[in-house]
Design a protein around this motif. Structure first.
Motif, PDB file in Angstrom:
ATOM      1  N   HIS A  31       0.837  -1.186   0.000  1.00 33.34           N
ATOM      2  CA  HIS A  31       0.000   0.000   0.000  1.00 33.34           C
ATOM      3  C   HIS A  31       0.879   1.244   0.000  1.00 33.34           C
ATOM      4  N   PRO A  32       0.454   2.305  -0.689  1.00 33.57           N
ATOM      5  CA  PRO A  32       1.196   3.568  -0.619  1.00 33.57           C
ATOM      6  C   PRO A  32       1.054   4.172   0.769  1.00 33.57           C
ATOM      7  N   VAL A  33       2.079   4.874   1.211  1.00 30.09           N
ATOM      8  CA  VAL A  33       2.037   5.515   2.525  1.00 30.09           C
ATOM      9  C   VAL A  33       0.991   6.622   2.506  1.00 30.09           C
ATOM     10  N   SER A  34       0.085   6.589   3.458  1.00 31.64           N
ATOM     11  CA  SER A  34      -0.950   7.617   3.554  1.00 31.64           C
ATOM     12  C   SER A  34      -0.411   8.828   4.302  1.00 31.64           C
ATOM     13  N   THR A  35      -0.695  10.004   3.785  1.00 34.98           N
ATOM     14  CA  THR A  35      -0.320  11.247   4.441  1.00 34.98           C
ATOM     15  C   THR A  35      -1.565  12.114   4.569  1.00 34.98           C
ATOM     16  N   SER A  36      -1.414  13.284   5.147  1.00 35.26           N
ATOM     17  CA  SER A  36      -2.557  14.194   5.284  1.00 35.26           C
ATOM     18  C   SER A  36      -3.047  14.702   3.940  1.00 35.26           C
ATOM     19  N   ASP A  37      -2.211  14.556   2.887  1.00 35.35           N
ATOM     20  CA  ASP A  37      -2.585  15.024   1.555  1.00 35.35           C
ATOM     21  C   ASP A  37      -3.146  13.914   0.673  1.00 35.35           C
ATOM     22  N   THR A  38      -3.102  12.673   1.156  1.00 36.29           N
ATOM     23  CA  THR A  38      -3.621  11.560   0.370  1.00 36.29           C
ATOM     24  C   THR A  38      -5.145  11.559   0.427  1.00 36.29           C
ATOM     25  N   ARG A  39      -5.767  11.493  -0.730  1.00 35.06           N
ATOM     26  CA  ARG A  39      -7.227  11.511  -0.801  1.00 35.06           C
ATOM     27  C   ARG A  39      -7.718  10.083  -0.956  1.00 35.06           C
ATOM     28  N   ALA A  40      -8.453   9.574   0.040  1.00 31.57           N
ATOM     29  CA  ALA A  40      -8.951   8.194  -0.007  1.00 31.57           C
ATOM     30  C   ALA A  40     -10.123   8.086  -0.972  1.00 31.57           C
ATOM     31  N   ASP A  41     -10.289   6.904  -1.554  1.00 32.69           N
ATOM     32  CA  ASP A  41     -11.407   6.626  -2.460  1.00 32.69           C
ATOM     33  C   ASP A  41     -12.604   6.207  -1.617  1.00 32.69           C
ATOM     34  N   GLU A  42     -13.504   7.173  -1.385  1.00 31.30           N
ATOM     35  CA  GLU A  42     -14.674   6.898  -0.550  1.00 31.30           C
ATOM     36  C   GLU A  42     -15.948   7.233  -1.315  1.00 31.30           C
ATOM     37  N   PRO A  43     -16.999   6.404  -1.178  1.00 27.00           N
ATOM     38  CA  PRO A  43     -18.270   6.678  -1.863  1.00 27.00           C
ATOM     39  C   PRO A  43     -18.862   8.009  -1.404  1.00 27.00           C
ATOM     40  N   GLU A  44     -19.515   8.696  -2.346  1.00 28.94           N
ATOM     41  CA  GLU A  44     -20.155   9.963  -2.021  1.00 28.94           C
ATOM     42  C   GLU A  44     -21.495   9.705  -1.345  1.00 28.94           C
ATOM     43  N   ASP A  45     -21.847  10.549  -0.421  1.00 30.92           N
ATOM     44  CA  ASP A  45     -23.110  10.419   0.300  1.00 30.92           C
ATOM     45  C   ASP A  45     -24.093  11.456  -0.234  1.00 30.92           C
ATOM     46  N   ASP A  46     -24.792  11.098  -1.321  1.00 29.24           N
ATOM     47  CA  ASP A  46     -25.781  11.995  -1.894  1.00 29.24           C
ATOM     48  C   ASP A  46     -26.912  11.176  -2.512  1.00 29.24           C
ATOM     49  N   GLU A  47     -27.908  11.884  -3.033  1.00 35.14           N
ATOM     50  CA  GLU A  47     -29.061  11.195  -3.599  1.00 35.14           C
ATOM     51  C   GLU A  47     -28.696  10.373  -4.822  1.00 35.14           C
ATOM     52  N   GLU A  48     -27.727  10.857  -5.616  1.00 32.08           N
ATOM     53  CA  GLU A  48     -27.333  10.138  -6.831  1.00 32.08           C
ATOM     54  C   GLU A  48     -26.752   8.765  -6.485  1.00 32.08           C
ATOM     55  N   ALA A  49     -26.127   8.676  -5.318  1.00 32.12           N
ATOM     56  CA  ALA A  49     -25.486   7.414  -4.933  1.00 32.12           C
ATOM     57  C   ALA A  49     -26.501   6.313  -4.645  1.00 32.12           C
ATOM     58  N   GLU A  50     -27.787   6.701  -4.512  1.00 24.89           N
ATOM     59  CA  GLU A  50     -28.818   5.717  -4.220  1.00 24.89           C
ATOM     60  C   GLU A  50     -29.412   5.092  -5.479  1.00 24.89           C
ATOM     61  N   LYS A  51     -29.046   5.595  -6.640  1.00 31.35           N
ATOM     62  CA  LYS A  51     -29.587   5.049  -7.886  1.00 31.35           C
ATOM     63  C   LYS A  51     -29.084   3.631  -8.117  1.00 31.35           C
ATOM     64  N   PRO A  52     -29.938   2.744  -8.653  1.00 33.25           N
ATOM     65  CA  PRO A  52     -29.477   1.387  -8.982  1.00 33.25           C
ATOM     66  C   PRO A  52     -28.470   1.446 -10.124  1.00 33.25           C
ATOM     67  N   VAL A  53     -27.611   0.435 -10.194  1.00 33.41           N
ATOM     68  CA  VAL A  53     -26.563   0.421 -11.218  1.00 33.41           C
ATOM     69  C   VAL A  53     -27.160   0.483 -12.617  1.00 33.41           C
ATOM     70  N   GLY A  54     -28.301  -0.212 -12.839  1.00 31.24           N
ATOM     71  CA  GLY A  54     -28.916  -0.222 -14.165  1.00 31.24           C
ATOM     72  C   GLY A  54     -29.309   1.157 -14.645  1.00 31.24           C
ATOM     73  N   ALA A  55     -29.769   2.007 -13.714  1.00 31.11           N
ATOM     74  CA  ALA A  55     -30.174   3.365 -14.068  1.00 31.11           C
ATOM     75  C   ALA A  55     -28.982   4.223 -14.452  1.00 31.11           C
ATOM     76  N   LEU A  56     -27.794   3.794 -14.093  1.00 28.00           N
ATOM     77  CA  LEU A  56     -26.575   4.514 -14.447  1.00 28.00           C
ATOM     78  C   LEU A  56     -25.978   3.984 -15.747  1.00 28.00           C
ATOM     79  N   VAL A  57     -26.107   2.676 -15.965  1.00 21.43           N
ATOM     80  CA  VAL A  57     -25.481   2.036 -17.129  1.00 21.43           C
ATOM     81  C   VAL A  57     -26.184   2.410 -18.429  1.00 21.43           C
ATOM     82  N   VAL A  58     -27.518   2.479 -18.428  1.00 24.43           N
ATOM     83  CA  VAL A  58     -28.270   2.767 -19.659  1.00 24.43           C
ATOM     84  C   VAL A  58     -27.886   4.113 -20.260  1.00 24.43           C
TER      85      VAL A  58
END
Length: 338
Positions: A167-194
């Protein structure tokens, strides 16, 4: 069809096709980020496998159409020139991300691995060019090797995501890959793929128009197919990578930004496989010129600089690798044009 059009209309249609490519690429970025969150695949993997391949659709169509028309240099230089242009775009993204160096903040093993895979893939056409001309049913073995290496590399990238060995060393400047917490994140995958697939079709149609327009411009102004492919169609069809990278950085999806460029570049090597299949006058790799080979070495040099930057991870300011990438690309354009 395009031969009967006046030059101003020809350029206007080319600009329109470029605008469509730009807008579809913009929309694809948000959808890709949401798909990464909903599937749990991660920004780096989705950027490399999905966004990278999707935003390359217009370039794929340009290279294949050119190869079918017997224009080997245009087909080859469009793909390779696109890799160089897109890598330079990553340097621009580093300049607008002011919190830290982009390669440092977006540290991800998948991106480092993909960059190494890209460098390996770029050596295959170089080896084919220097080796004796061999073709089976008009297809060079190097084209098969490109596809096999790409497929294995994507499988290995997914495995690295699941079972990383470091793993790369994490620092205060490293941005982690975290899911966004918003309404768009609740859409089913199919609604995004089409809608993603619809945008993909629009991008492919625009790529076909660009290929026809580029061929007409090359003939009308007596320009080298290499110059047109590496500096015009390559940049035009790379606009999705530019906009998706800048938008991803603005959204804070840094792994997606870096992964989209590297993944798109890796996918672009398959342009050569499709072009070799479409080119019916023998091996594509033995129909190209020294100018085409020049852009291949430029792409290899820029990829090597990027890999070093991803590993070194300069923490603050614009990375030395970004400056190096822009200098190499600007120098290559000057040599080619002048």
């Amino acid at each position: 069809m395009f031969a009967s059009l006046s030059t101003p209309i020809l350029f206007a249609l080319g600009g329109l096709a470029g605008l469509i490519i730009l807008v579809t690429g913009y929309r694809m970025t948000g959808l890709s980020d949401q798909i990464a969150d909903r599937t749990g695949w991660g920004e780096a993997l989705v950027g490399a496998a999905l966004l990278g391949a999707a935003t390359s659709m217009s370039g794929t169509v340009v290279s294949l159409t050119s190869a079918l028309d017997g224009r080997a240099s245009l087909a080859f230089s469009n793909g390779i020139g696109g890799i160089a242009a897109q890598t330079a775009f990553l340097a621009l993204a580093d300049m607008i991300y002011r919190r830290a160096n982009l390669e440092h903040a977006a540290a991800d093993l998948a991106n480092v691995f993909q960059a190494g895979l890209l460098l390996l893939l770029l050596t295959v056409p170089l080896m084919a060019f220097t080796a004796p001309e061999v073709a089976f049913w008009g297809i060079h073995p190097a084209s098969v090797a490109l596809f096999a290496l790409y497929a294995y590399g994507m499988r290995a990238t997914a495995r690295l995501r699941e079972e990383p060995m470091w793993h790369p060393v994490s620092t205060s400047d490293t941005r982690a890959d975290e899911p966004e917490d918003d309404e768009e994140a609740e859409k089913p995958v199919g609604a995004l793929v089409v809608p993603f697939l619809i945008l993909l079709v629009l991008m492919g149609l625009s790529g076909f128009a660009v290929a026809r327009i580029a061929a007409e411009i090359s003939d009308r102004f007596d320009l080298s197919d290499t110059v047109v492919g590496a500096t015009m169609t390559a940049v035009l069809t790379s606009l999705p990578e530019l906009v998706t990278t800048l938008v991803a950085v603005r959204r804070g999806a840094l792994q997606l930004a870096v992964g989209g460029i590297i993944g798109g570049n890796t996918f672009d090597t398959l342009f050569l496989t499709l072009s070799d299949i479409g080119y019916r006058d023998g091996s594509l790799y033995h129909a190209i010129t020294a100018d085409d080979l020049f852009w291949l070495t430029v792409a290899m040099m820029m990829t090597a600089v990027l890999i070093l930057g991803l590993i070194f991870r300069q923490r603050k300011g614009i990375g030395w690798e970004s400056i190096g990438l822009l200098v190499i690309y600007a120098g290559a354009l000057a040599v080619q044009v002048l």
